[in-house]
Design a protein around this motif. Sequence first.
Motif, PDB file in Angstrom:
ATOM      1  N   TYR A  53       0.827  -1.214   0.000  1.00 49.02           N
ATOM      2  CA  TYR A  53       0.000   0.000   0.000  1.00 49.02           C
ATOM      3  C   TYR A  53       0.855   1.255   0.000  1.00 49.02           C
ATOM      4  O   TYR A  53       0.501   2.259  -0.627  1.00 49.02           O
ATOM      5  CB  TYR A  53      -0.965  -0.007   1.203  1.00 49.02           C
ATOM      6  N   PHE A  93      -7.394  -6.252  -5.070  1.00 43.76           N
ATOM      7  CA  PHE A  93      -7.452  -6.440  -3.613  1.00 43.76           C
ATOM      8  C   PHE A  93      -7.707  -7.903  -3.258  1.00 43.76           C
ATOM      9  O   PHE A  93      -8.144  -8.693  -4.103  1.00 43.76           O
ATOM     10  CB  PHE A  93      -8.586  -5.591  -3.024  1.00 43.76           C
ATOM     11  N   VAL A  96     -13.075  -8.975  -2.804  1.00 44.51           N
ATOM     12  CA  VAL A  96     -13.558  -8.481  -4.102  1.00 44.51           C
ATOM     13  C   VAL A  96     -14.157  -7.090  -3.900  1.00 44.51           C
ATOM     14  O   VAL A  96     -15.319  -6.960  -3.545  1.00 44.51           O
ATOM     15  CB  VAL A  96     -14.614  -9.436  -4.702  1.00 44.51           C
ATOM     16  N   HIS A  97     -13.353  -6.097  -4.091  1.00 46.20           N
ATOM     17  CA  HIS A  97     -13.857  -4.740  -3.894  1.00 46.20           C
ATOM     18  C   HIS A  97     -14.376  -4.189  -5.216  1.00 46.20           C
ATOM     19  O   HIS A  97     -13.700  -3.418  -5.895  1.00 46.20           O
ATOM     20  CB  HIS A  97     -12.746  -3.845  -3.343  1.00 46.20           C
ATOM     21  N   LEU A  98     -15.590  -4.611  -5.551  1.00 46.74           N
ATOM     22  CA  LEU A  98     -16.262  -4.015  -6.710  1.00 46.74           C
ATOM     23  C   LEU A  98     -17.412  -3.160  -6.182  1.00 46.74           C
ATOM     24  O   LEU A  98     -17.982  -3.471  -5.130  1.00 46.74           O
ATOM     25  CB  LEU A  98     -16.832  -5.107  -7.628  1.00 46.74           C
TER      26      LEU A  98
END
Lengths: 253, 786
Positions: A53, A93, A96-98
């Motif tokens: 990050y 990521f 699942v960062h949708l």
Amino acid sequence: MKQTILEAKGLCKSFANNGLQNHVLDHVDIEIYEGDFTVIMGSSGSGKSTLLYCLSGMDHVTSGSVKYRGAELTRLREKEMAVYRQREFGFVFQQVHLVSNLTLFENVVVPGFLNKEKRTEQIRERACDLLAQVNVTEAKDRLPAQVSGGEAQRAAIARALIGEPGLLFADEPTGALNRKNTEDVLALLTAFHVGGQSILMVTHDIHVALRAGRILYLDDGVIRGELTLPPFAEDEIKSREKQISAWLSSMDW
Amino acid sequence: MREIVSLVRAGIRRARREFTGIVLLTLMLGMILSLSLTVNQKTEQRHMQAFREAGLKTITAGFSENGLAAAGLTTEKLAERLAKAKYVEAVEHGTAMSVYIDYGEQEITNRVLLVSAEQTKLNYRVEQGAGRQPLFEVKIGEGEIYVPYSYQALWSAEIGDSVTLRGTDETFRVAGFFEDPLMGGAMMGVKTLLIGDADMKRLRESEWPEGEVEKYGMVFVEKSEDCPWNDAVFERRLNEETGFEDYAGMTLTESQSRNYMLLMTKMFTGILAVFAGILSLVILVVIGHSITGSLETEYVNLGILKALGFTGGKLTAGMLMQYVIAASAGAAVGVPLAIPLVGLVNRITLPMTCLVAADDLSWGPCLLSAAGILLFIALYTALKLRKIKAVTPLRAISEGREDVYFASRLQTGIYQRGLDFWLALRQLVSGGKQYLGAGVIAVLLVFFLSVTTEINDWIGSDGERLQDMFCCNSRDFDIMYHDGTLRPAIEALIEERAHITASYRSIQGYIMLNGSQTMACVSEDPETYTMIYEGRTCRYDNEIIINQFLAEELGVGIGDSVELSQEGKKEDFLITGYFEWGNDTGNNFAMNTAGCERLTGNIPEQMWYNYEVENKDAVAALVEEIQETYDASEVEISDRSIFDGMKIIVDVVHGIVGLIYVIAAVFVVVAVSLVCGRMFRREQRNYGIFKAVGFTGEALRRQFALRFLCVSLLGCVGGEVLNVLLAETCAGIMLSMIGCTGVGEQYVSTFSVVFPCVFLCVLFYLVSFVNAAKTKRTELTVLITQ
């Protein structure tokens, strides 16, 4: 001679907790090369995600320098950093960062729209191509909640690549997937790497790491060692796995 | 119980911000409601109390002693006749003077009653020092006069001003003010002034030329307790039995006085009460949204607690108590906070009401209504919380997810051009339910703000529309020629300066309509009654037009006949139309001079000459020139500029509308902030994702605010639809209270539609934009921690 795409020097990251300083990264020096598939390994709490990050500009560094193609990232303002995220960096990521109320296709195409230099049709075509490459063409008009975890994560990879990034960051991208989906995602990343995509991935899984050409071992916020491997080949998985295991053992893994 | 208390504490601690918002909203609601109820009740109570303290009775009537003498009567004889009538409990009588006055330099067109303690026998409350004393205990010195509080609003009265009796050399000095519960209100034309007994005796013993100064006999009739009739019927029956109104210069019943005196108070407190109702609905919407949000975010905790043995009932009770405690705390602070406001409003409105209402709170009605609202909130909250009981621990722990996901049927496209807008629209459409609350708030507020703006707009910035309401026929100015020989010269002057386009004569006075003294306008040219909105004008000698307000009260309409009577003569007249005229709060009608001649056998000698001119800009200077050139005893002139009595009404209306806008703004700030807070917590992860793919915090902030702008725009559409459907009814009801009826669609103007919408939309956008500052501060690490 490999070209350095990303370089960090004296990178430190500390967190304050009830007045106590927790030094997660301790003067890390690291170079990532153009066209490489680099993996950072380490045990839980070693600081590998934090390092990813910090390197990708997703988090602020406490001190030190991070340069992308020679440009210092740590002093960029939010708007300038956003341009890097739009055009130079892709990010996958662990979860699942949708965006839940956008279809898979829209999740991919919307970041592309941010690049005003590209025409809408051009972006749409690329989104369709990418979704075809990650094999979610049929599900592309569904919402994230209506598809499997594997399909969603593959769409997330397509999204990360919509801006044709110089460097793709992946934070344990298979951490939340089953075995079948893990294989699919790893195959995809390998295929994109073979196509020339630079990748920097974080994982604690040897099976995932063996796709890389270069492995860095992080322990207690310090890079302890580096292993360089020949290009990945499906028929050498066993021997590659043994080699990495032996190396990790030497690192007190 | 201990476990529920623990849940309540934890819940309030967790959602401090939301509960603070609910406290603030209920605080304002409690304050407004208490203010409205108290001012209304205390003013009404004070009217009744002051009426009795002054010694006034069911009917107050004034008679010209000369008129009585011509009929062979005296005040005493008339009082004796009245005392014998049915359902009359008691009759008292006294004496007074009916005069015209100049207040300083200003000519007052309405008659004034001069009364004194000893001779009129009315014990008004007079301001002396810091308090108010009974008139019977106050010594009014020679040359001193006390004027009603309403003179402060009407004529900017101050102690030391001079009052001259027109047509005489008698001048008095204003020594103070008094409370007149009979006809002191700024809306009422005839006023009472107090003088000392010595002055009264001198005035009554002097001889005066006929016309401007008249000796009056006053009669006060008390209705018996067993009388089955209301005041209006009692007055009519008493008149049928005794004919006393044939000789009366003025009559006023207690209920008529109450209606006129409390008119503006009732209108303003009514507006505030309706506003409080709208705010109650807004609070319910906010609470509903908060509960839905809480259930979503607390589902896992609820599941855990259920798994630990908490029943649905206990969990519901815990959450219910949190909301009830917050609402009760707000109301508990809001109700007493109305106390200073009541005092302030009483002081501001005293010159309008002329009633010294008590400053203390009407605790009973205030607490009862607050309790009622809290009960309603509790029931609504319990209804919203019923979902808790149905949920199983497993389902709650899995965050209430259904087995099958359904996509929103409504989907909007996303395009590169205007990306912010399209994304905002998608968020809005796909999360429609989340914004429903904010939309309903916008609908309610836009509707109410539009209606109040319409009233404000209708009255006009300087009250010009209100003034129009008091002119039933079209003209630019009026002249009364006491010396008829001056007319040619004055008309030549008007022609030269402004060019006369029309002139006709008219007069206003009282005529008995169906047995009750009613304000009437008699005009030479009935086509000048331009305020007719239904039917046609009274063209023939057997026709009248009538105020719809009065027609409805009498149960008659266009095409019906009514009986007019004057000086013992009676004739039937046909109603041909409804018109708008505010005099006597709508108790009025109009006719032509032929009709007047048919009824009375003659046309009034003294009539106003009404002039319409081409050059309207020249009117003010012309009026001033005529006033300066001629003495008031020769020529009286009045133009249509707003009279001072209207100014206070206009100021109060503007003030109330301003106050409503301020309160609405505070409500929007609190309510939208609460909704924004919830939305932000729900969507925090999305902001992280958007930032990770290259959106800036500024763009996300714009998108967030754009959504609320869209919601407010949709709310505006809904509010304006309601407005168009109901404006006529709502504004009509409010304006009918001041005698104005039936101008229908005229209420809705472009300004009254556009302004509240712009106000709400800008406010929604700004509040959500400020709240969305958090999107800028969202760190991408939110994606890691989650």
